[in-house]
Design a protein around this motif. Structure first.
Motif, PDB file in Angstrom:
ATOM      1  N   LEU A   1       0.819  -1.211   0.000  1.00 26.01           N
ATOM      2  CA  LEU A   1       0.000   0.000   0.000  1.00 26.01           C
ATOM      3  C   LEU A   1       0.856   1.264   0.000  1.00 26.01           C
ATOM      4  CD1 LEU A   1      -2.756  -1.101   2.521  1.00 26.01           C
ATOM      5  CD2 LEU A   1      -2.903  -1.024   0.030  1.00 26.01           C
ATOM      6  N   LEU A   2       1.910   1.271   0.809  1.00 29.00           N
ATOM      7  CA  LEU A   2       2.770   2.466   0.861  1.00 29.00           C
ATOM      8  C   LEU A   2       3.577   2.632  -0.426  1.00 29.00           C
ATOM      9  CD1 LEU A   2       3.976   2.343   4.563  1.00 29.00           C
ATOM     10  CD2 LEU A   2       2.347   3.932   3.529  1.00 29.00           C
ATOM     11  N   ALA A   3       4.035   1.532  -1.005  1.00 22.76           N
ATOM     12  CA  ALA A   3       4.790   1.626  -2.261  1.00 22.76           C
ATOM     13  C   ALA A   3       3.898   2.143  -3.386  1.00 22.76           C
ATOM     14  CB  ALA A   3       5.370   0.269  -2.629  1.00 22.76           C
ATOM     15  N   TRP A   4       2.676   1.650  -3.439  1.00 23.37           N
ATOM     16  CA  TRP A   4       1.761   2.123  -4.475  1.00 23.37           C
ATOM     17  C   TRP A   4       1.422   3.595  -4.270  1.00 23.37           C
ATOM     18  CZ3 TRP A   4      -3.682  -0.297  -5.751  1.00 23.37           C
ATOM     19  CH2 TRP A   4      -4.012   0.016  -7.072  1.00 23.37           C
ATOM     20  N   THR A   5       1.328   4.023  -3.026  1.00 29.56           N
ATOM     21  CA  THR A   5       1.067   5.437  -2.741  1.00 29.56           C
ATOM     22  C   THR A   5       2.250   6.307  -3.147  1.00 29.56           C
ATOM     23  OG1 THR A   5      -0.375   4.801  -0.913  1.00 29.56           O
ATOM     24  CG2 THR A   5       0.429   7.067  -0.931  1.00 29.56           C
ATOM     25  N   VAL A   6       3.465   5.837  -2.894  1.00 32.04           N
ATOM     26  CA  VAL A   6       4.657   6.595  -3.290  1.00 32.04           C
ATOM     27  C   VAL A   6       4.745   6.688  -4.807  1.00 32.04           C
ATOM     28  CG1 VAL A   6       7.187   6.521  -3.313  1.00 32.04           C
ATOM     29  CG2 VAL A   6       5.948   6.154  -1.178  1.00 32.04           C
TER      30      VAL A   6
ATOM     31  N   VAL B   1       1.660   9.822 -11.358  1.00 35.90           N
ATOM     32  CA  VAL B   1       0.245   9.449 -11.281  1.00 35.90           C
ATOM     33  C   VAL B   1      -0.123   8.459 -12.369  1.00 35.90           C
ATOM     34  CG1 VAL B   1      -2.103  10.345 -11.423  1.00 35.90           C
ATOM     35  CG2 VAL B   1      -0.363  11.626 -10.184  1.00 35.90           C
ATOM     36  N   ASN B   2       0.317   8.701 -13.591  1.00 42.00           N
ATOM     37  CA  ASN B   2      -0.057   7.832 -14.708  1.00 42.00           C
ATOM     38  C   ASN B   2       0.475   6.417 -14.530  1.00 42.00           C
ATOM     39  OD1 ASN B   2      -1.463   9.851 -16.034  1.00 42.00           O
ATOM     40  ND2 ASN B   2       0.386  10.611 -17.031  1.00 42.00           N
ATOM     41  N   ARG B   3       1.685   6.279 -14.035  1.00 43.37           N
ATOM     42  CA  ARG B   3       2.254   4.943 -13.813  1.00 43.37           C
ATOM     43  C   ARG B   3       1.483   4.205 -12.722  1.00 43.37           C
ATOM     44  NH1 ARG B   3       7.459   2.463 -14.831  1.00 43.37           N
ATOM     45  NH2 ARG B   3       7.865   4.380 -15.926  1.00 43.37           N
ATOM     46  N   ALA B   4       1.136   4.894 -11.659  1.00 44.00           N
ATOM     47  CA  ALA B   4       0.398   4.249 -10.572  1.00 44.00           C
ATOM     48  C   ALA B   4      -0.986   3.810 -11.030  1.00 44.00           C
ATOM     49  CB  ALA B   4       0.287   5.198  -9.385  1.00 44.00           C
ATOM     50  N   LEU B   5      -1.642   4.634 -11.814  1.00 37.94           N
ATOM     51  CA  LEU B   5      -2.975   4.275 -12.289  1.00 37.94           C
ATOM     52  C   LEU B   5      -2.927   3.205 -13.370  1.00 37.94           C
ATOM     53  CD1 LEU B   5      -4.730   7.760 -12.354  1.00 37.94           C
ATOM     54  CD2 LEU B   5      -4.802   5.996 -10.579  1.00 37.94           C
ATOM     55  N   SER B   6      -1.782   3.060 -14.041  1.00 35.92           N
ATOM     56  CA  SER B   6      -1.666   2.008 -15.051  1.00 35.92           C
ATOM     57  C   SER B   6      -1.560   0.621 -14.421  1.00 35.92           C
ATOM     58  CB  SER B   6      -0.448   2.263 -15.947  1.00 35.92           C
ATOM     59  OG  SER B   6       0.755   2.033 -15.225  1.00 35.92           O
ATOM     60  N   LEU B   7      -1.314   0.539 -13.127  1.00 32.83           N
ATOM     61  CA  LEU B   7      -1.254  -0.754 -12.444  1.00 32.83           C
ATOM     62  C   LEU B   7      -2.636  -1.327 -12.159  1.00 32.83           C
ATOM     63  CD1 LEU B   7       1.600   0.040  -9.899  1.00 32.83           C
ATOM     64  CD2 LEU B   7       1.767  -1.261 -12.021  1.00 32.83           C
TER      65      LEU B   7
END
Length: 157
Positions: free
Chosen positions: A76-81, A87-93
């Motif tokens: 959870l913390l890694a995904w938040t970082v 933003v685009n990379r995190a949402l692409s997961l």
């Protein structure tokens, strides 16, 4: 052996938080946005959230290996970082597409809501706190351990 079990429990908690929590939030938001409330969907979403909260609470308060809380907290913390940095990379997961199951798509929409609102950061920090407790890393003292520790003459030092 206790830490291996904690690792496996941590993977289950991670799946429950990401999948179950995301799915429940998606349906709860749909019920909140609807003009006519579907009570069945509302109760299912709320009970799913309660079940995820129960799992997280039991793992946080329980006397299992700290890996059971470390694994989901790091995810959870890694995904938040990653979200804070790109933003685009995190949402692409988040899973999207035609070939993805409908339930997984709904869980992804809810996970996006939880990620963008900061709930995953809050939950990640809360799950990380038990890892910092030294008593969680040591095993329990058994009554049988005392038989091997004492000697009638005392030690050499």
């Amino acid at each position: 052996m206790r830490h291996l079990a904690g690792l496996l429990v941590g993977l289950v908690v991670t799946a429950a938080v990401l999948g179950g929590g995301g799915w429940a939030v998606r349906h709860a938001l749909d019920v909140a946005a609807a003009t006519t409330a579907d009570e069945k969907t509302m109760w299912i979403a709320l009970s799913s959230m309660a079940a995820v909260g129960l799992v997280v609470g039991l793992v946080t308060a329980g006397r299992i290996s700290p890996l059971a809380t470390f694994v989901p907290s790091m995810v959870l913390l890694a995904w938040t970082v990653v979200y804070a940095l790109d933003v685009n990379r995190a949402l692409s997961l988040i899973p999207t597409g035609q070939s993805v199951n409908q339930i997984v798509l709904e869980a992804g929409v809810g996970a996006k809501t939880l990620l963008t609102s900061g709930v995953y950061a809050l939950l990640g920090v809360a799950l990380f706190i038990p890892v910092l407790m030294p008593s969680r890393w040591s095993r329990r003292q058994d009554d049988l351990d005392d038989d091997y520790e004492t000697s009638p003459e005392g030690g050499y030092y």
